[in-house]
Design a protein around this motif. Structure first.
Motif, PDB file in Angstrom:
ATOM      1  N   HIS A 263     -21.865  -4.596   9.551  1.00  0.00           N
ATOM      2  CA  HIS A 263     -22.530  -3.848  10.486  1.00  0.00           C
ATOM      3  C   HIS A 263     -23.591  -4.551  11.176  1.00  0.00           C
ATOM      4  CE1 HIS A 263     -22.347   0.345  12.882  1.00  0.00           C
ATOM      5  NE2 HIS A 263     -22.445  -0.712  13.762  1.00  0.00           N
TER       6      HIS A 263
ATOM      7  N   ASP B 248     -26.090   4.817   8.574  1.00  0.00           N
ATOM      8  CA  ASP B 248     -26.709   3.569   8.437  1.00  0.00           C
ATOM      9  C   ASP B 248     -28.184   3.502   8.748  1.00  0.00           C
ATOM     10  OD1 ASP B 248     -24.149   2.617   7.646  1.00  0.00           O
ATOM     11  OD2 ASP B 248     -23.946   1.520   9.622  1.00  0.00           O
TER      12      ASP B 248
ATOM     13  N   ASP C 120     -19.165   5.579  13.916  1.00  0.00           N
ATOM     14  CA  ASP C 120     -19.380   5.293  12.583  1.00  0.00           C
ATOM     15  C   ASP C 120     -19.111   6.527  11.637  1.00  0.00           C
ATOM     16  OD1 ASP C 120     -20.172   4.029  10.241  1.00  0.00           O
ATOM     17  OD2 ASP C 120     -21.727   2.992  11.228  1.00  0.00           O
TER      18      ASP C 120
ATOM     19  N   ASP D 197     -17.673   0.603  14.535  1.00  0.00           N
ATOM     20  CA  ASP D 197     -17.800   0.636  12.920  1.00  0.00           C
ATOM     21  C   ASP D 197     -16.030   1.090  12.478  1.00  0.00           C
ATOM     22  OD1 ASP D 197     -17.438   0.758  10.351  1.00  0.00           O
ATOM     23  OD2 ASP D 197     -19.857   1.020   9.870  1.00  0.00           O
TER      24      ASP D 197
END
Ligand code: MN
Ligand code: MN
Length: 273
Positions: free
Chosen positions: A103, A126, A122, A203
């Motif tokens: 990513h 993150d 996702d 993702d």
């Protein structure tokens, strides 16, 4: 029968294309399952199993101008990768479609854009400030993107630390979970985006591991990929950059085929409008 080393529907040279496919085979910081460096070529291979005609969007990719320009060189450290991606994208006025890689590569692509809303599918936030002593770990990419000043929307979220969730809340990062009704998600995203443009990052761990087993960090209770068709139907005319990241090719070619199919459907949806 035909299987080749480039994306199956590549039909234009660089400079004449409307969609620019390129790979960034970088996976130096993956925290669990490694191997997304092999994804760009695996996604290309999987694309040869697909039809150029999109049933959902009633559009044939043979009428789209698509260039697969190969892979960006990822020798050296991440700074080097960032520079190489910027060099690769300089002067490009088509829609880039990046094949990761982990990513982190989204940061390298997105920093070449201005005035876009960053939307990611996702499982993870993150949003860690650093991981494994590295601020450019794949678990930190949303945090680095936040620091670039973009508005952020995350869809499919179901994993993160308490600290990451606090950071999201305090800093206006919009979160949607797989248990949210997707029609309501679309309504909300429409309000957030307004008339602006979107950079979309997919993702692949956003999807349930049943649909996408080949990812670096699989996470249960994920999305059904069908929702992405609804998302494209609603927003593809605003999407000016796309990446598909975190595929770790699986032996049944399930995950890389889904990644290739998402790209086909994006191009079809964008051309149809
Ligand atoms: Mn991610
Ligand atoms: Mn993830």
């Amino acid at each position: 029968m035909h299987i080749d080393s480039f994306f199956a529907f590549s039909n234009s040279s660089k400079g004449e294309e409307d969609f620019l496919i390129f790979g960034i085979p970088y996976d130096c910081t993956q925290s669990f399952k490694p191997g997304s460096r092999f994804a760009p070529n695996a996604i290309r291979e999987a694309s040869w199993n697909l039809e150029s005609y999109s049933v959902y969007f009633d559009y044939d990719l043979e009428f789209a101008k698509i260039c697969d320009a190969g892979n960006v060189n990822v020798d050296g450290n991440f700074d080097r990768v960032v520079k190489n991606v910027s060099e690769f994208l300089s002067g490009v006025d088509s829609i880039p479609i990046a094949l990761g890689g982990e990513h982190t590569i989204t940061y390298a692509v997105l920093r070449n854009f201005e005035d876009v809303c960053y939307i990611a599918f996702d499982a993870h936030l993150d949003l860690r400030d650093e991981f494994d002593d590295n601020p450019f770990n794949h678990a930190c990419v949303t945090r680095r993107i936040y620091e670039l000043g973009f508005d952020i929307v995350l869809i499919g979220v179901r994993s993160g630390t308490g600290e990451e969730f606090r950071f999201a809340k305090e800093n206006g990062i919009a979160l949607f979970h797989p248990w949210h009704d997707f029609g309501e998600v679309v309504e909300n995203v429409r309000k957030i985006v307004g008339n602006g443009n979107i950079y979309l990052s997919i993702d692949m761990d956003a999807f349930d591991p049943a649909f996408a087993p080949g990812v670096s960090t699989p996470e249960p209770f994920g999305l059904n990929p069908i929702v992405v068709l609804k998302f494209f139907e609603e927003f593809s005319d605003r999407i000016i950059g796309l990446d598909v990241v975190e595929v770790v090719p699986d032996s049944e070619r399930i995950t890389q085929t889904l990644a290739a199919k998402l790209i086909v459907e994006f191009i079809a949806s964008r051309c149809k409008r």
